[in-house]
Design an enzyme around this catalytic site. Structure first.
Site, PDB file in Angstrom:
ATOM      1  N   GLU A 511       7.934  -3.399   0.961  1.00 30.42           N
ATOM      2  CA  GLU A 511       8.191  -2.435   2.032  1.00 30.42           C
ATOM      3  C   GLU A 511       8.082  -3.129   3.395  1.00 30.42           C
ATOM      4  O   GLU A 511       6.997  -3.515   3.823  1.00 30.42           O
ATOM      5  CB  GLU A 511       7.161  -1.302   1.952  1.00 30.42           C
ATOM      6  CG  GLU A 511       7.221  -0.321   3.104  1.00 30.42           C
ATOM      7  CD  GLU A 511       6.019   0.614   3.135  1.00 30.42           C
ATOM      8  OE1 GLU A 511       5.837   1.291   4.166  1.00 30.42           O
ATOM      9  OE2 GLU A 511       5.269   0.657   2.142  1.00 30.42           O
ATOM     10  N   ASP A 584       2.713   0.040   0.853  1.00 30.19           N
ATOM     11  CA  ASP A 584       1.409   0.254   1.469  1.00 30.19           C
ATOM     12  C   ASP A 584       0.591   1.284   0.691  1.00 30.19           C
ATOM     13  O   ASP A 584       1.150   2.172   0.018  1.00 30.19           O
ATOM     14  CB  ASP A 584       1.583   0.740   2.912  1.00 30.19           C
ATOM     15  CG  ASP A 584       2.200  -0.332   3.804  1.00 30.19           C
ATOM     16  OD1 ASP A 584       2.186  -1.507   3.391  1.00 30.19           O
ATOM     17  OD2 ASP A 584       2.710   0.012   4.886  1.00 30.19           O
ATOM     18  N   ASP A 586      -0.815   4.021   1.378  1.00 33.47           N
ATOM     19  CA  ASP A 586      -0.949   5.251   2.151  1.00 33.47           C
ATOM     20  C   ASP A 586       0.082   6.262   1.655  1.00 33.47           C
ATOM     21  O   ASP A 586       0.804   6.013   0.680  1.00 33.47           O
ATOM     22  CB  ASP A 586      -0.789   4.983   3.655  1.00 33.47           C
ATOM     23  CG  ASP A 586       0.547   4.328   4.004  1.00 33.47           C
ATOM     24  OD1 ASP A 586       1.426   4.259   3.113  1.00 33.47           O
ATOM     25  OD2 ASP A 586       0.715   3.888   5.159  1.00 33.47           O
ATOM     26  N   ASP A 588       2.898   7.344   3.059  1.00 34.47           N
ATOM     27  CA  ASP A 588       4.274   6.868   3.191  1.00 34.47           C
ATOM     28  C   ASP A 588       4.604   5.849   2.106  1.00 34.47           C
ATOM     29  O   ASP A 588       5.715   5.836   1.556  1.00 34.47           O
ATOM     30  CB  ASP A 588       4.491   6.249   4.575  1.00 34.47           C
ATOM     31  CG  ASP A 588       4.670   7.311   5.655  1.00 34.47           C
ATOM     32  OD1 ASP A 588       5.096   8.427   5.296  1.00 34.47           O
ATOM     33  OD2 ASP A 588       4.364   7.040   6.830  1.00 34.47           O
TER      34      ASP A 588
END
Length: 732
Positions: A511, A584, A586, A588
């Site tokens: 990403e 990541d 998180d 998102d």
């Protein structure tokens, strides 16, 4: 056998001898020490005669070889026993008796099936001298489904279902409402008798002189039905064998589709939260096909029905008790619901007398043959309009996007084995093929505007699938695994690996460009390749195939993996052994991971089926533990808030200090190369989550719920699940 010490000299000189010593003096046999006293000898010789043969009577064979009758002794076999009892009740409903079946999973591990049908016969069967109830539950190959006229078509055929369940049950209780009375009988591992109370562990007294079908009460006038409750025998089934509620609900839903108007109620009382589910569908298999379809429709659900007859020679039981070969006229009813959608997946279900045949058989072969015949004829008739040329359509071109439910009903079908997964009656193939050919040809010849429009769309889809297959095959024949010097045709942003070993190579889909820079320094370039994507890719669950292929990120992923997409995907030519999604830690990142998984699920599913798709697990925190003196500090990574709190509590208890503030990684770009390599990319210390798919149908429903066009179910899911959300996981 037991021998004294004096008997040793008379032991045979041939064969294998094993002994167990008992307390006593010492001595020796053939130089081997032993204790005097009683010696137990087991003599195994090469002799083989009639006295070595065993004859298993009655239900002994079932208990000795249960796998022959139920497939296995794990949860699958346990569920098969339940299907046998349920199918008996469903056969009654098929014959027009009873419109409701109740299935109760009791807290004590037993299961109960209730119906409102005619009830098992309670009068005496003349040949055996036993009541109908005892015959059904204790005699193999006994029942009303051998052509006696009680059932025109049924799922039960071999007359072993109820008796097998009884043989493999620690206790079985049956109650029958019939003739204004409630009749009752109990069994212990297949043997009739009496229990002292309602528990399977209670004292059991077998009948000695004769069995008794006792009157347990009165039944209201006109009320009939059967209630069967049994406890599976844990001597037979494995310890972890259990009734699976999800499988039971799926089977009940399927049966309710197949028998319109039949209500099936399931009540699970094994937990404090008692779960009750009821299924009833009046639309039949048309509703079933719509339920199974994973994509938007091109055609309506077409219903194709018809009948055919055939003759077969079968042994028929005569009043005298003799079996006489007789030529019998059979009638086979065919009922088929078909629907084509925009996707390329094929979803078919086939049934014989409501019994699922997951491995197909002659009826499914006939369906595919009839389908192929009609489609090829229609494409040839419209060859100029469809611009087909000399190419021929194949079966896979026709089946792409098809959702179909095929049912045939016939007396005494021939199955391969008691599990009834494959239909073997030869004549059914031609009957089904003829019905499909006749009904589908009539649909294509229809002058209705709606039918003509749908037929044209279907032929265009089939031809486009054929062209895509030919194009993909041509592409694959020219495509080979690229080495580092030949990678110019691949996307420029791909940082490929040097190894040509597919099994060893890994593709990390990363990403963002910031993480790519760190990952380039952290990777082992010998076998680890990197492909960056910019943010969130297209949601392919909502988009069309053309939109997906025109999306730069999706097209790059498909091109780099190199095995094609959709129905033409070829796992054998995939360029990497592992596909690792590295996003990541998180919300998102989780969304990006879900979007990527949606792409793989819809267009590269064999990678998931083979367990070659993984999700990297980057850490959330880095804790630096300070050591006294010149001893270097220790770095510990944690992967969740709970793990962090547990670590800090452990350090506090040990009197150790750590650097403040504790680093919380918001993304992969915050790590340096050494940290990323140690925690996420190096094989020696990383953690990967393998993406698996146990149930394709359930996975399809989840992806449609989370990523599909229908917003209302997703909103309802979010509201219902909000209470289980850990608020600390949200970055705000």
């Amino acid at each position: 056998m037991k021998y004294n010490h004096a008997d040793v000299s008379r032991m045979p000189r041939t064969g294998h001898i094993s002994l167990s010593a008992y307390p006593g003096g010492t001595g020796s046999v053939s130089g081997e020490p032993f204790r005097r006293g009683r010696i137990r000898w087991e003599i195994v010789t090469s002799e083989y005669s009639a006295h070595h043969l065993q004859v298993l009577e009655g239900l002994e064979a079932v208990r000795k070889r249960p796998g022959m009758y139920i497939g296995s002794t794990d949860s699958r076999g346990l569920m098969h026993c339940l299907w046998e009892i349920i199918d008996n009740a469903v056969d009654e409903a098929l014959a027009g008796h009873g419109s409701k079946i109740e299935i109760l999973l009791h807290a004590d591990g037993s299961v109960e099936v209730r119906d409102q049908a005619r009830g098992i016969p309670v009068d005496v069967e003349p040949r055996t001298g036993l009541t109908g109830v005892e015959v059904v539950f204790t005699k193999l190959h006994a029942g009303g489904k051998f052509g006696g006229g009680s059932y025109a078509a049924s799922g039960g055929l071999h007359g072993v279902g109820a008796s097998v369940v009884n043989a493999l049950s620690e206790r079985l209780d049956v109650e029958v409402d019939r003739g204004g009375k409630t009749w009752a009988m109990s069994f212990h591992r297949g043997e009739p008798g009496m229990f002292s109370n309602g528990s399977p562990d209670s004292t059991f007294t077998p009948f000695e002189d004769g069995s008794e079908l006792r009157v347990a009460g009165r039944a209201a006038r006109g009320v009939t039905g059967t209630r069967i409750r049994y406890w599976a025998d844990r001597q037979i089934f494995t310890k972890d064998a259990a009734f699976n509620l999800a499988d039971l609900e799926q089977r009940a839903r399927q049966t309710a589709f197949l028998v319109p108007g039949l209500e099936i109620l399931i009540r699970d009382e094994r937990t404090d939260e008692k779960v009750e589910t009821s299924y009833r569908f009046d639309g039949g298999i048309s509703e079933f096909a719509d339920f199974l379809a994973p994509d938007a429709p091109i055609t309506d659900t077409w219903r194709l029905t018809g009948t055919g007859s055939f003759t077969e020679t079968v042994p028929v039981l005569q009043p005298s008790g003799a079996m006489v070969p007789t030529e019998v006229e059979r009638e086979c009813e065919v009922d088929l619901a078909v629907r084509w959608g925009t996707g390329y997946e094929t979803t078919t279900r086939s049934f014989v007398n409501i019994i699922a045949t997951p491995k197909g058989g002659t009826h499914q072969a006939g369906f595919e043959a009839g389908l192929m015949k009609v489609m090829r004829a229609q494409v040839e008739q419209n060859a100029r309009k469809l611009k087909v040329g000399t190419d021929k359509i194949e079966k896979d071109d026709i089946l792409a996007g098809l959702s179909a439910v095929l049912t045939v009903r016939l007396p005494e079908p021939q199955f391969e084995g008691q599990t009834k997964e494959v239909l073997g009656t030869p004549a059914v193939r031609q009957i089904v093929a003829n019905v499909v050919a006749r009904e589908l040809t009539a649909r294509f010849a229809s002058t209705k505007r709606e039918d003509k429009a749908q037929s044209a769309l279907l032929l265009e889809k089939v031809v486009s699938e054929m062209k895509a297959r030919i194009s993909a095959r041509t592409h694959k024949e020219t495509q080979r695994r690229k080495n580092a010097l030949e990678s110019s045709t691949l996307p420029a942003k791909l940082a490929d690996c040097r190894s040509n070993d597919v099994a060893e190579s890994e593709l990390f889909i990363v990403e963002g460009d910031s993480a790519l820079g760190t990952a380039k320094l952290a990777r082992n370039s010998e076998f680890q390749a990197l492909l960056p994507i910019r943010g969130k890719i297209l949601n392919v669950q909502k988009a069309s195939v053309s939109d997906m292929l025109s999306n730069a990120e999706c097209a790059a992923i498909i091109q780099v993996i190199g095995a094609g997409s959709g129905r033409s995907f070829d796992l054998d030519v995939a360029r990497y052994g592992k596909i690792i999604l590295m996003s990541d830690a998180d919300v998102d990142g989780a969304h990006i991971r879900t979007l990527l998984l949606t792409l793989f699920f819809r267009y590269m599913r064999p990678l998931i089926d083979e367990g070659r798709v993984y999700a990297a697990v980057p850490p959330l925190h880095r804790v630096i533990v300070m050591n006294p003196g010149s001893k270097p500090n220790e770095t510990i990574y944690t992967y969740s808030e709970n793990e962090l709190h547990t670590l800090l509590a452990k350090l506090t208890k040990a009197g150790k200090r750590w650097q403040e503030p504790i680093q919380r990684y918001k993304g992969l770009g915050e790590m340096d190369a050494d940290q990323l390599a140690t925690t996420t990319m190096d094989r020696a210390g990383r953690t990967l989550r393998r993406v698996r798919m146990q149930d394709a149908e359930a996975a399809t429903r989840v992806f449609e719920l989370l990523m599909g066009n229908d917003v209302a179910p997703r909103k309802e899911f979010i509201i219902d699940s909000s209470a289980r959300l850990d608020r600390e996981r949200i970055d705000a």
